[in-house]
Design a protein around this motif. Sequence first.
Motif, short mmCIF file in Angstrom:
data_model
loop_
_atom_site.label_atom_id
_atom_site.label_comp_id
_atom_site.label_asym_id
_atom_site.label_seq_id
_atom_site.Cartn_x
_atom_site.Cartn_y
_atom_site.Cartn_z
N UNK A 1 0.84 -1.21 0.00
CA UNK A 1 0.00 0.00 0.00
C UNK A 1 0.87 1.25 0.00
N UNK A 2 1.90 1.26 0.84
CA UNK A 2 2.79 2.42 0.88
C UNK A 2 3.50 2.61 -0.45
N UNK A 3 3.86 1.52 -1.11
CA UNK A 3 4.53 1.63 -2.40
C UNK A 3 3.62 2.32 -3.41
N UNK A 4 2.37 1.91 -3.46
CA UNK A 4 1.44 2.53 -4.40
C UNK A 4 1.17 3.99 -4.04
N UNK A 5 0.93 4.27 -2.76
CA UNK A 5 0.53 5.61 -2.36
C UNK A 5 1.71 6.59 -2.36
N UNK A 6 2.87 6.15 -1.86
CA UNK A 6 3.99 7.08 -1.69
C UNK A 6 4.92 7.10 -2.88
N UNK A 7 5.19 5.93 -3.48
CA UNK A 7 6.10 5.89 -4.61
C UNK A 7 5.43 6.32 -5.91
N UNK A 8 4.15 5.92 -6.07
CA UNK A 8 3.44 6.23 -7.32
C UNK A 8 2.45 7.38 -7.17
N UNK A 9 2.01 7.65 -5.96
CA UNK A 9 1.00 8.68 -5.76
C UNK A 9 -0.39 8.26 -6.19
N UNK A 10 -0.65 6.94 -6.17
CA UNK A 10 -1.95 6.43 -6.57
C UNK A 10 -2.84 6.27 -5.35
N UNK A 11 -4.14 6.34 -5.57
CA UNK A 11 -5.12 6.22 -4.49
C UNK A 11 -5.51 4.76 -4.33
#
Length: 227
Positions: free
Chosen positions: A52-62
């Motif tokens: 989850x952190x990878x998607x939200x923080x690395x990619x900026x995805x919701x």
Amino acid sequence: MVHTVPVPRRPLAPVDPGRPDGPDGPDGPDGLGNLGGAGIPGGPGGPGGRVRQWYEHELGWVTVPGLPLRLATGLRFDVLDVPAAAGFPALRHLGPASPVALLGDRMRLLVAAGSADELPGLLDWLEWGALPLDLTAIGAGGHIEAPRPSGLNGSRPFPLGRAGSQGAAVWLRPPEPGCEVEASLPTLSAVGGDGGAPDLVRLVDTMATQCHRIRLRRSCAQPLAFS
């Protein structure tokens, strides 16, 4: 006379939010499992929380709250869902940075946000609208299962756990951290543009053609019924 000595009650231990039965564990009131400890699949130290952190923080995805982990559509991107057999021939219309995922025998191609609303009119304009095609779009208010990244920082893969049961979804062409995904997505605005973004029209036309061919092959393969 017998005197009884009251035994002091042992105070209850405070609930540890990192435990599965804690208020923030996957079995707690919120049911998210994304605030637990390192031993919890959905906690920040567990595989689900790290994904989850990878998607939200690395990619900026919701991401959508809860497990299994899902990605919200209609914000940064929409998704076209087709049989993988129809999707592979269309990959030539994508740029190398256009993310594509596989889920079983289905392919999910990320396209520009708003494309889901454009798909019915686009199919009509391409004269595919009257035919039943196994081609759908997921846009605003929708979500897809989050494909599991192969690893963090280009190193070891995530260990599988309960949070990993979101499952069979994998990246065929993974997104690149630090890159704005919008610039790589197929869009209608690419028609007549500077050629920087992939053309959604060619992508959809190729997939619609392949979906139609698959449907015809299946119809021909069905045994004839004799009365």
